[in-house]
Design a protein around this motif. Structure first.
Motif, PDB file in Angstrom:
ATOM      1  N   PRO A 287       0.832  -1.202   0.000  1.00 32.04           N
ATOM      2  CA  PRO A 287       0.000   0.000   0.000  1.00 32.04           C
ATOM      3  C   PRO A 287       0.873   1.261   0.000  1.00 32.04           C
ATOM      4  CG  PRO A 287      -0.048  -1.078   2.152  1.00 32.04           C
ATOM      5  CD  PRO A 287       0.756  -1.951   1.264  1.00 32.04           C
ATOM      6  N   GLU A 288       0.319   2.338  -0.530  1.00 34.11           N
ATOM      7  CA  GLU A 288       1.055   3.606  -0.525  1.00 34.11           C
ATOM      8  C   GLU A 288       1.063   4.175   0.894  1.00 34.11           C
ATOM      9  OE1 GLU A 288       0.529   7.746  -2.861  1.00 34.11           O
ATOM     10  OE2 GLU A 288       0.026   5.931  -4.002  1.00 34.11           O
ATOM     11  N   LYS A 289       2.234   4.570   1.384  1.00 39.80           N
ATOM     12  CA  LYS A 289       2.353   5.051   2.768  1.00 39.80           C
ATOM     13  C   LYS A 289       1.660   6.411   2.914  1.00 39.80           C
ATOM     14  CE  LYS A 289       5.017   1.864   4.644  1.00 39.80           C
ATOM     15  NZ  LYS A 289       4.183   0.845   5.284  1.00 39.80           N
ATOM     16  N   ASN A 290       0.980   6.594   4.059  1.00 37.68           N
ATOM     17  CA  ASN A 290       0.323   7.888   4.280  1.00 37.68           C
ATOM     18  C   ASN A 290       1.095   8.773   5.261  1.00 37.68           C
ATOM     19  OD1 ASN A 290      -0.243   6.929   6.824  1.00 37.68           O
ATOM     20  ND2 ASN A 290      -2.439   6.642   6.460  1.00 37.68           N
TER      21      ASN A 290
ATOM     22  N   ARG B 277      -2.819  -1.791   5.468  1.00 39.57           N
ATOM     23  CA  ARG B 277      -3.444  -1.719   4.138  1.00 39.57           C
ATOM     24  C   ARG B 277      -3.915  -0.306   3.818  1.00 39.57           C
ATOM     25  NH1 ARG B 277      -5.693  -6.408   5.909  1.00 39.57           N
ATOM     26  NH2 ARG B 277      -4.483  -8.202   5.194  1.00 39.57           N
TER      27      ARG B 277
ATOM     28  N   GLY C 262      -2.184   2.239   4.567  1.00 31.86           N
ATOM     29  CA  GLY C 262      -0.996   3.051   4.340  1.00 31.86           C
ATOM     30  C   GLY C 262      -0.278   3.505   5.601  1.00 31.86           C
TER      31      GLY C 262
ATOM     32  N   GLU D 114       2.136   3.364   8.925  1.00 33.11           N
ATOM     33  CA  GLU D 114       3.359   2.704   9.337  1.00 33.11           C
ATOM     34  C   GLU D 114       3.048   2.065  10.687  1.00 33.11           C
ATOM     35  OE1 GLU D 114       7.641   4.196  10.684  1.00 33.11           O
ATOM     36  OE2 GLU D 114       6.832   5.314   8.968  1.00 33.11           O
TER      37      GLU D 114
END
Lengths: 281, 461
Positions: B126-129, B151, B153, B155
């Motif tokens: 998933p793209e990290k937020n 899922r 994003g 950490e």
């Protein structure tokens, strides 16, 4: 993995190690313990914290080579790693407000008694230490105790070093002489602690003992370390390891401590033979 | 589902049930009516899209079926084995009205095992937020919460006190019911999603909840479980040979005493009494058999109808030879003492248990009939090991070391039911730490709701 930064043999059966474990070192206090596993297949054993260096991020452990696991640990050298090292566990020894304390240590229990004596001394408390060993060759940490004690009495069973006799004798003399200790802190074999309590009882001096029963997780999960204290079941790992000496059922604790003795002896012999074989090759 | 011969399996630690073949799975999947309103989904605490995954399976595409399940569940291979489906999804199945319901749990297990055996693809990361969250405890609730947040994003770091991740899945549920390789695989799947697992970290001792906030974690989930074993408070409980079910199972599972060459000492053989009637009691009794006990008794104070364990577990235990002593309760554990020899190594070991017979009286507040002692009915049961399996309480460590965290008088963490939020801002909780001892899937459901609430909390901050 946790690195062994320093290793020193204190006597033929007692070894000291500084283990790199910054998270544990940051929080450790006198009286608390850690649990370690030497390798992936190893058992978890509790060892009381014998010191710590918060800046260096290390925790000091001192252990006697008594069973298979301590034998394995003793074979590890400086720079090598052990698999697991978790803590600090248990409640720190209560030292606040104490002005005069008698610290009684027996055998390898002295390693645990030392940081308590040091902490008391650092807070300006007058520390009288009584330390006992079987014989001269087994004496450890004498200089360290001298440095933090206003008075140090060294005892050996056979008189080969210091006074001859048991730690209860100078304790009894001190109490009879009217020493007004705020507390006696006794750390050593169960039988020693039982008799230190019996010695102090007629004088009514407050007494704290440090219990080190068999345990697995050290966080309150298994209940294997349970003791009867004042008629109530307590877990040494979360309620202790320090308890009011007058309330501990020592006979029960002594009986429980033998639960795995046969298996421990077998495991020790097996490990010992294994090492002998390795040595022969 | 196929199970191994009770005589053979009762003496080893390999899995009891052997699972479906593809052909069996396809036949069972074909029984699903694909109901429009999918009543089964309402019975699932994590809301697995059951008819959707079965539809994929009917096409023969087990991998696609797996992707459907993993949208809602982080631990499909575990749930397929230990969920009480008979009182959840399967209890709502329309097929079940006249006939056997569709075996949803077994299909789930098949799909998950198929994936674990055949899939080599790395999951899509998933793209990290850019937000950090912490999860305390790596049991079912913590792993679910961690998976859902990863899922989205986040950490995610999971803190575990023991040397292995999985919580009760590792230390409690035995190998023969849930192979540890499967738990490890599920944990590896989460790690591949980017979840970090910090083992050997006791939150409350190594680091406190407040210190986690100082380290930049924006929200924290507490899934520390209910690990503190209860004892009955009867005489003799401290004798050698008396264990909590937790100790007995932890020695066997986490510490691998079931392996002959294990470093963990374990009392094997003899006559074993397990006190209690829950799933943990069944696990302990069946473990005792496998460790070589001659006789194993379940001693339970109510009757078969009130036994809280899953029916399947009770049936398996009976097949394997566990004897049920129902409507009976221990009043004292008896120890051996040689009057002539204080040093006799047998001194202080269990030699029996004094048991009283019970009858069922008036219903209690929960509607279960209360067991009442029959005066004068005590007798002595000869045993040499006693395992107390009468329940556990939440671990007190977080309560003691987290100012502002409200708990009940039983030590359970107080949460708002709708979002699992605690009395402390940014702190959420779920699983047995909140409910007291319950099931894997309920804990997972709580982990899921908490993950959703934590995401909303951080997004709206």
């Amino acid at each position: 993995m946790y690195r062994i930064v320093r290793k020193k043999r204190l006597n033929p059966t007692v070894t000291m190690m500084d283990i790199e474990a910054p998270a544990v070192a940051r929080k450790a206090q006198a009286g608390q313990f850690i649990i370690l596993r030497v390798n992936e297949e190893g058992e978890r054993i509790p060892l009381t914290v014998a010191g710590f260096d918060r800046d260096e991020g290390t925790v000091k452990i001192i252990f006697q080579v008594v069973g298979a696991t301590t034998m394995l640990l003793d074979r590890k050298e400086e720079g090598e790693y052990i698999t697991d090292f978790v803590g600090p566990l248990g409640v720190p020894t209560h030292t606040e407000g104490m002005k005069k304390v008698c610290v009684v240590g027996g055998g390898v229990g002295c390693a645990i008694a030392l940081p308590v004596a040091q902490k008391l001394s650092a807070q300006g408390c007058e520390v009288h230490s009584i330390v006992g060993f079987r014989e001269k060759d087994l004496v450890i940490l004498q200089e360290e105790f001298e440095a933090c004690s206003a008075k140090l009495t060294l005892m050996t069973d056979d008189g080969s070093c210091g006074r001859k006799g048991l730690v209860t004798e100078p304790l009894k003399e001190a109490l009879e002489a009217g020493e007004d200790y705020d507390c006696i802190i006794a750390i050593g074999p169960l039988v020693m602690m039982k008799f230190v309590v019996a010695t102090a009882k007629p004088f009514g001096t407050k007494i704290v003992v440090s219990m080190n029963p068999v345990m697995i997780d050290g966080t309150g999960m298994c209940g294997g370390c349970r003791l009867t204290v004042g008629g109530v079941t307590k877990f040494a790992c979360v309620d202790g390891p320090d308890f009011d000496g007058y309330l501990v059922d020592f006979d029960e604790a002594i009986s429980r401590s033998a639960q795995y003795r046969e298996m421990e002896t077998a495991a020790r012999e097996k490990t010992c033979n294994l090492f002998k074989k390795e040595g022969a090759n | 589902m196929p199970t191994r011969d009770p005589k053979e399996r009762a003496r080893d630690f390999f899995e009891v049930t052997t699972g479906y073949t593809m052909e069996m799975a396809l036949n069972e999947a074909a029984r699903c009516l694909d109901c429009k309103n999918s009543p089964c989904v309402s019975g699932c605490p994590v809301g697995v899209h059951i008819p959707d995954f079965i539809r994929e399976l009917k096409k023969g595409d087990a991998e696609s079926a797996y992707r459907v399940i993993s949208l809602s569940s982080s631990l499909p291979a575990v749930c397929g084995r230990v969920c009480p489906q008979e009182s959840q999804c399967e209890s709502k199945c329309v097929r079940g009205i006249k006939n056997e319901p569709v075996a949803i749990g077994r299909l789930e297990r098949f799909v998950a095992d198929y994936h674990n055996e055949n899939c080599t693809e790395a999951p899509v990361l998933p793209e990290k937020n850019g937000h950090k969250v912490a999860v305390v405890g790596s049991g079912p609730s913590g792993l679910t919460c961690a998976g859902d947040l990863a899922r989205k994003g986040y950490e995610v770091t999971v803190f575990e006190a023991l040397h292995e991740a999985g919580g009760v899945l590792i230390y409690g549920i035995p190998e023969f019911r849930l192979p540890k390789a499967i738990v490890k695989k599920e944990v590896e799947t989460l790690k591949a999603l980017g979840v970090k697992i910090e083992k050997n970290t006791v939150v409350g001792r190594t680091i406190t909840v407040d210190e986690l906030f100082e380290e930049g974690y924006e929200a924290i989930f507490l899934g520390s479980g209910a690990g503190l074993p209860r004892f009955m408070g009867i005489p003799g409980e401290q004798l050698k040979g008396v264990f909590s079910a937790n100790e007995y199972l932890t020695r066997t599972n986490l510490m691998k005493a079931y392996k002959q060459d294990s470093a963990t000492p374990m009392i094997r053989g003899g006559k074993v009494a397990v006190v209690g009637g829950g799933n943990v009691a069944m696990d302990a009794a069946r473990t005792a058999l496998r460790l070589g006990a001659e006789e194993v008794y379940i001693v339970y104070r109510r009757s078969m109808d009130e036994l809280p364990a899953r029916k399947e577990e009770v049936e398996h235990a009976i097949e394997e030879g566990v004897k049920f002593y129902l409507l009976q309760n221990p009043v004292e554990i008896l120890g051996y003492q040689n009057p002539d020899d204080r040093r006799d190594p047998q001194n202080g070991w269990v030699k029996g248990m004094k048991v009283i017979r019970m009858e069922l009286g008036e219903p209690d507040e929960k509607g279960r009939r209360r067991p009442v002692e029959i005066p004068g009915s005590e007798y002595e049961l000869e045993v040499d090991t006693v395992i107390m399996s009468i329940g556990t309480s939440p671990n007190p460590l977080l309560k003691q070391t987290t100012p502002g965290l409200e708990t009940t008088r039983h030590g359970c963490i107080v949460v708002k039911e709708e979002d699992c939020s605690t009395s402390k801002q940014g702190v959420y909780a779920g699983g047995d730490a909140v409910t007291g001892a319950a099931t894997v899937i309920l804990a997972m459901g709580a982990g899921k709701s908490a993950a959703k609430a934590m995401d909303e909390y951080i997004t709206n901050k």
